[in-house]
Motif scaffolding. Structure first.
Motif, PDB file in Angstrom:
ATOM      1  N   GLY A   1       0.849  -1.176   0.000  1.00 44.85           N
ATOM      2  CA  GLY A   1       0.000   0.000   0.000  1.00 44.85           C
ATOM      3  C   GLY A   1       0.887   1.229   0.000  1.00 44.85           C
ATOM      4  N   SER A   2       0.412   2.278  -0.630  1.00 44.43           N
ATOM      5  CA  SER A   2       1.113   3.559  -0.564  1.00 44.43           C
ATOM      6  C   SER A   2       0.065   4.655  -0.618  1.00 44.43           C
ATOM      7  N   GLY A   3       0.397   5.777  -0.002  1.00 38.28           N
ATOM      8  CA  GLY A   3      -0.597   6.825   0.034  1.00 38.28           C
ATOM      9  C   GLY A   3      -0.039   8.175   0.414  1.00 38.28           C
ATOM     10  N   VAL A   4      -0.945   9.140   0.372  1.00 34.58           N
ATOM     11  CA  VAL A   4      -0.637  10.529   0.696  1.00 34.58           C
ATOM     12  C   VAL A   4      -1.666  11.001   1.716  1.00 34.58           C
ATOM     13  N   LEU A   5      -1.190  11.704   2.741  1.00 37.34           N
ATOM     14  CA  LEU A   5      -2.075  12.317   3.732  1.00 37.34           C
ATOM     15  C   LEU A   5      -1.879  13.821   3.701  1.00 37.34           C
ATOM     16  N   GLN A   6      -2.968  14.526   3.935  1.00 35.98           N
ATOM     17  CA  GLN A   6      -2.967  15.991   3.983  1.00 35.98           C
ATOM     18  C   GLN A   6      -3.335  16.411   5.399  1.00 35.98           C
ATOM     19  N   LYS A   7      -2.590  17.350   5.949  1.00 35.20           N
ATOM     20  CA  LYS A   7      -2.949  17.887   7.253  1.00 35.20           C
ATOM     21  C   LYS A   7      -4.047  18.923   7.039  1.00 35.20           C
ATOM     22  N   THR A   8      -5.213  18.685   7.624  1.00 37.17           N
ATOM     23  CA  THR A   8      -6.361  19.576   7.453  1.00 37.17           C
ATOM     24  C   THR A   8      -6.654  20.279   8.774  1.00 37.17           C
ATOM     25  N   GLU A   9      -7.648  21.131   8.763  1.00 33.54           N
ATOM     26  CA  GLU A   9      -8.041  21.830   9.994  1.00 33.54           C
ATOM     27  C   GLU A   9      -8.526  20.858  11.068  1.00 33.54           C
ATOM     28  N   THR A  10      -9.022  19.694  10.645  1.00 34.45           N
ATOM     29  CA  THR A  10      -9.530  18.701  11.597  1.00 34.45           C
ATOM     30  C   THR A  10      -8.550  17.556  11.838  1.00 34.45           C
ATOM     31  N   GLY A  11      -7.329  17.685  11.332  1.00 30.88           N
ATOM     32  CA  GLY A  11      -6.312  16.657  11.535  1.00 30.88           C
ATOM     33  C   GLY A  11      -5.873  16.039  10.216  1.00 30.88           C
ATOM     34  N   TRP A  12      -5.028  15.028  10.304  1.00 33.05           N
ATOM     35  CA  TRP A  12      -4.516  14.349   9.121  1.00 33.05           C
ATOM     36  C   TRP A  12      -5.620  13.514   8.470  1.00 33.05           C
ATOM     37  N   LYS A  13      -5.686  13.575   7.123  1.00 33.45           N
ATOM     38  CA  LYS A  13      -6.665  12.802   6.358  1.00 33.45           C
ATOM     39  C   LYS A  13      -5.964  12.128   5.183  1.00 33.45           C
ATOM     40  N   ILE A  14      -6.423  10.936   4.867  1.00 31.85           N
ATOM     41  CA  ILE A  14      -5.888  10.203   3.718  1.00 31.85           C
ATOM     42  C   ILE A  14      -6.492  10.799   2.456  1.00 31.85           C
ATOM     43  N   GLU A  15      -5.616  11.194   1.551  1.00 33.01           N
ATOM     44  CA  GLU A  15      -6.060  11.852   0.322  1.00 33.01           C
ATOM     45  C   GLU A  15      -5.949  10.935  -0.903  1.00 33.01           C
ATOM     46  N   HIS A  16      -5.016  10.007  -0.824  1.00 38.51           N
ATOM     47  CA  HIS A  16      -4.766   9.137  -1.974  1.00 38.51           C
ATOM     48  C   HIS A  16      -4.186   7.825  -1.454  1.00 38.51           C
ATOM     49  N   TYR A  17      -4.707   6.702  -1.924  1.00 35.22           N
ATOM     50  CA  TYR A  17      -4.186   5.407  -1.490  1.00 35.22           C
ATOM     51  C   TYR A  17      -4.134   4.468  -2.682  1.00 35.22           C
ATOM     52  N   VAL A  18      -3.049   3.710  -2.769  1.00 37.27           N
ATOM     53  CA  VAL A  18      -2.872   2.741  -3.842  1.00 37.27           C
ATOM     54  C   VAL A  18      -2.572   1.379  -3.213  1.00 37.27           C
ATOM     55  N   LEU A  19      -3.342   0.384  -3.583  1.00 41.37           N
ATOM     56  CA  LEU A  19      -3.144  -0.979  -3.103  1.00 41.37           C
ATOM     57  C   LEU A  19      -2.662  -1.835  -4.265  1.00 41.37           C
ATOM     58  N   SER A  20      -1.577  -2.557  -4.060  1.00 42.96           N
ATOM     59  CA  SER A  20      -0.998  -3.400  -5.112  1.00 42.96           C
ATOM     60  C   SER A  20      -0.729  -4.797  -4.580  1.00 42.96           C
ATOM     61  N   LEU A  21      -0.948  -5.777  -5.416  1.00 46.73           N
ATOM     62  CA  LEU A  21      -0.545  -7.134  -5.067  1.00 46.73           C
ATOM     63  C   LEU A  21       0.969  -7.216  -5.185  1.00 46.73           C
ATOM     64  N   ALA A  22       1.597  -7.820  -4.214  1.00 43.29           N
ATOM     65  CA  ALA A  22       3.050  -8.003  -4.258  1.00 43.29           C
ATOM     66  C   ALA A  22       3.335  -9.372  -4.875  1.00 43.29           C
ATOM     67  N   ILE A  23       3.893  -9.357  -6.063  1.00 44.07           N
ATOM     68  CA  ILE A  23       4.147 -10.594  -6.790  1.00 44.07           C
ATOM     69  C   ILE A  23       5.649 -10.855  -6.784  1.00 44.07           C
ATOM     70  N   PRO A  24       6.062 -12.012  -6.274  1.00 39.24           N
ATOM     71  CA  PRO A  24       7.491 -12.338  -6.296  1.00 39.24           C
ATOM     72  C   PRO A  24       8.026 -12.319  -7.734  1.00 39.24           C
ATOM     73  N   ASN A  25       9.222 -11.818  -7.907  1.00 39.30           N
ATOM     74  CA  ASN A  25       9.809 -11.709  -9.253  1.00 39.30           C
ATOM     75  C   ASN A  25       9.798 -13.035  -9.999  1.00 39.30           C
ATOM     76  N   GLU A  26      10.011 -14.136  -9.291  1.00 37.90           N
ATOM     77  CA  GLU A  26      10.045 -15.437  -9.972  1.00 37.90           C
ATOM     78  C   GLU A  26       8.658 -15.877 -10.462  1.00 37.90           C
ATOM     79  N   ASN A  27       7.598 -15.182 -10.054  1.00 43.76           N
ATOM     80  CA  ASN A  27       6.241 -15.523 -10.493  1.00 43.76           C
ATOM     81  C   ASN A  27       5.643 -14.514 -11.474  1.00 43.76           C
ATOM     82  N   VAL A  28       6.384 -13.483 -11.819  1.00 45.58           N
ATOM     83  CA  VAL A  28       5.839 -12.430 -12.686  1.00 45.58           C
ATOM     84  C   VAL A  28       5.425 -12.985 -14.043  1.00 45.58           C
ATOM     85  N   GLU A  29       6.246 -13.817 -14.645  1.00 46.64           N
ATOM     86  CA  GLU A  29       5.906 -14.367 -15.961  1.00 46.64           C
ATOM     87  C   GLU A  29       4.611 -15.170 -15.900  1.00 46.64           C
TER      88      GLU A  29
END
Length: 165
Positions: A117-145
């Motif tokens: 997972g990776s993402g970006v948070l923005q500090k807002t007037e009400t606290g930190w909020k998640i603005e963008h999130y990316v979820l990826s399957l982690a595939i071992p290099n030997e299984n990519v093909e």
């Protein structure tokens, strides 16, 4: 006098380090709470930790959800009593110079196995909020093909549709 200046500078550096540590702890807490809200199917808590214009990018190539669309997609999962369960195995957090934007990457234990997972948070007037999130399957290099072969027909069809538009 030199000792006073040294002590003052040392105090400022300590305060800055404490502030950074506190911000990292806050970000860790926000993300952990966000993941917990999904695991407990707490729709309101989950989406309250996101900005109103947040983006969630899922593992499927077609999943680029703007906040309102993502709410509609996710609601039935939350209504069933359990949406998804992500537990961070490791997380790296970074800040811009003004300390009002943070970004992170994390390795996750999920029902799909290990994901990234990776993402970006923005500090807002009400606290930190998640603005963008990316979820990826982690595939071992030997299984990519092998995985590339499995998704070949889906990818060709989607590439064709995107290029035709």
């Amino acid at each position: 006098m030199k000792n006073l200046v040294f002590i003052f500078l040392l105090g400022l550096l300590s305060l800055q380090a404490f502030s950074q540590q506190t911000s990292q702890e806050k970000i860790n807490n926000i993300i952990d709470t966000w993941h917990k809200a999904a695991a407990e199917a707490n729709f309101e808590d989950y989406f309250n930790l996101m900005t109103s214009d947040a983006v969630f990018i899922g593992t499927d190539a077609t999943e680029n959800w703007q906040n309102e669309e993502f709410k509609e997609f996710a609601k039935p999962y939350f209504d069933r009593g359990k949406a998804w369960s992500f537990t961070s195995l490791e997380r790296n957090i970074y800040f811009n110079e003004d300390k009002n934007i943070a970004w992170f990457d994390e390795l996750l234990d999920t029902q799909m196995g290990i994901c990234r997972g990776s993402g970006v948070l923005q500090k807002t007037e009400t606290g930190w909020k998640i603005e963008h999130y990316v979820l990826s399957l982690a595939i071992p290099n030997e299984n990519v093909e092998e995985v590339t072969h499995l998704k070949n027909s889906f990818d060709k069809k989607l590439i064709s549709e995107i290029r035709d538009n």
